[in-house]
Design an enzyme around this catalytic site. Structure first.
Site, PDB file in Angstrom:
ATOM      1  N   SER A   1      41.841  43.558  41.449  1.00 57.33           N
ATOM      2  CA  SER A   1      41.503  42.375  40.652  1.00 57.33           C
ATOM      3  C   SER A   1      41.431  42.742  39.174  1.00 57.33           C
ATOM      4  CB  SER A   1      40.167  41.786  41.103  1.00 57.33           C
ATOM      5  OG  SER A   1      40.243  41.297  42.422  1.00 57.33           O
TER       6      SER A   1
ATOM      7  N   GLU B   1      37.865  43.259  34.712  1.00 57.59           N
ATOM      8  CA  GLU B   1      37.242  44.021  35.790  1.00 57.59           C
ATOM      9  C   GLU B   1      37.848  45.426  35.843  1.00 57.59           C
ATOM     10  OE1 GLU B   1      36.794  43.696  40.641  1.00 57.59           O
ATOM     11  OE2 GLU B   1      36.495  41.896  39.427  1.00 57.59           O
TER      12      GLU B   1
ATOM     13  N   ARG C   1      29.390  42.821  39.715  1.00 61.18           N
ATOM     14  CA  ARG C   1      30.398  43.790  39.283  1.00 61.18           C
ATOM     15  C   ARG C   1      29.892  44.691  38.148  1.00 61.18           C
ATOM     16  NH1 ARG C   1      31.423  42.083  43.377  1.00 61.18           N
ATOM     17  NH2 ARG C   1      33.341  41.113  44.131  1.00 61.18           N
TER      18      ARG C   1
END
Length: 322
Positions: A231, A301, A182
């Site tokens: 998310s 995130e 990520r």
């Protein structure tokens, strides 16, 4: 408190007159982000194409803040707004996806992830099915190495085209992007405009089946019909964020109009009237409770942007003012 967008444009009078894209002062970011919350962009610029974007970058002094956003799916904007220019790449100028050879696709940074998955299906290219379940755009996917179902963006990238703050073109290899979970270590000052992807020839029926499975899973376990940014936290090593959030008793937790989804507790949702402050306070409350329960530090995130309203602040769970 930031000055008006009209005042900023007046300071740059004459510099931006040749642009073909749209300049809009004091535009509510709640109209752009999927959370439908947050303050205004001082000035929103939507370039017509890469040439127009380059001209804009060459005209705007580097000391003026500049932020690039995509389709708004992974953003939490604070209520004080975003100073300077917010650049939003349009689908018309940056949203095309085309097959360039037997195994490669080129996609504009404003193309929705789902459009890339659909183009790969049409071309008979496997390895892109995971994009069918990601609610975002390709520019964001490149920046954060978006992934799902055990597949990540970095596995498909050949090269990325970008512009720097001076409007100059750069072409980055997969290695140049510096991918990790990520994350990309590519300079945050670079604006991605397109990407060349490499796929693997596959049977269309198999690809379609994989896409259907992704879609079914997403609709079964995620609050896809709510106002959400996707998310909220990255998965910690060795576990899942939602499991730790659930164990800490945060499923369904509310702050104002913000709530951790009952359906999937790593998704924050705006139940109707949440502010950016509600959403960020909820996130920090969850981080604190998870840390207290398990000693695990969750990392955001979702990208948090902009200024707090005058008199507002939020303490991170370790007591640091952000």
């Amino acid at each position: 408190m930031m000055e008006s967008g009209e005042a900023l444009l007046k300071k740059l009078d004459g510099r931006l007159s040749g642009l073909r894209g749209r300049l809009t002062p004091d535009t509510g970011m709640d109209k752009i982000t999927w959370f439908r919350a947050g303050g205004p962009a001082q000035v929103l610029f939507q370039p017509s194409d890469e040439e127009d974007l380059s001209a804009f970058l060459k005209a705007v002094p580097e000391e003026i803040p500049l932020l690039v956003v995509g389709i708004g799916s992974n953003l939490l904007v604070r209520d004080g707004g975003v100073p300077g220019f917010v650049v939003r790449l349009s689908a018309k100028g940056f949203g095309e996806v085309e097959q360039v050879c037997d195994t490669q696709l080129r996609a504009g940074a404003a193309a929705p992830d789902k459009r890339v998955a659909a183009a790969a299906l049409e071309a008979g290219l496997a390895g892109f099915h995971f994009y069918h379940g990601i609610p975002g755009g390709i520019g964001g996917a490149l920046r954060m190495n978006a992934g799902a179902n055990g597949v990540e963006t970095r596995e498909r990238v050949v090269e990325v085209r970008a512009l720097d703050r001076k409007g100059e073109v750069h072409v980055l290899s997969n290695a140049d992007m510096g991918y990790a979970y990520r994350h990309s270590s590519a300079s945050p000052d670079l604006i991605f405009t397109s990407v060349l992807f490499e796929g693997v020839p596959g049977e269309r029926d198999d690809i379609r089946r994989a896409m259907d499975e992704v879609q079914h899973h997403r609709e079964t376990v995620q609050p896809v019909r709510e106002k959400t940014g996707g998310s909220t936290f990255k998965n910690p090593e060795g576990t899942s964020a939602w499991k730790e959030i659930d164990k800490a008793g945060c499923r369904g937790l509310r702050v104002g109009g913000a709530q951790m989804s009952e359906m999937h507790c790593n998704f924050m949702i705006n139940t109707g009237n949440a502010t950016g402050h509600d959403l960020e306070t909820l996130g920090e409350t969850v981080r604190a409770r998870v840390f207290e329960n398990s000693g695990i530090r969750l990392h955001w995130e979702i990208k948090r942007l902009g200024l707090f309203r005058e008199g507002e602040q939020i303490e991170e769970f370790l007591g640091k003012i952000v």
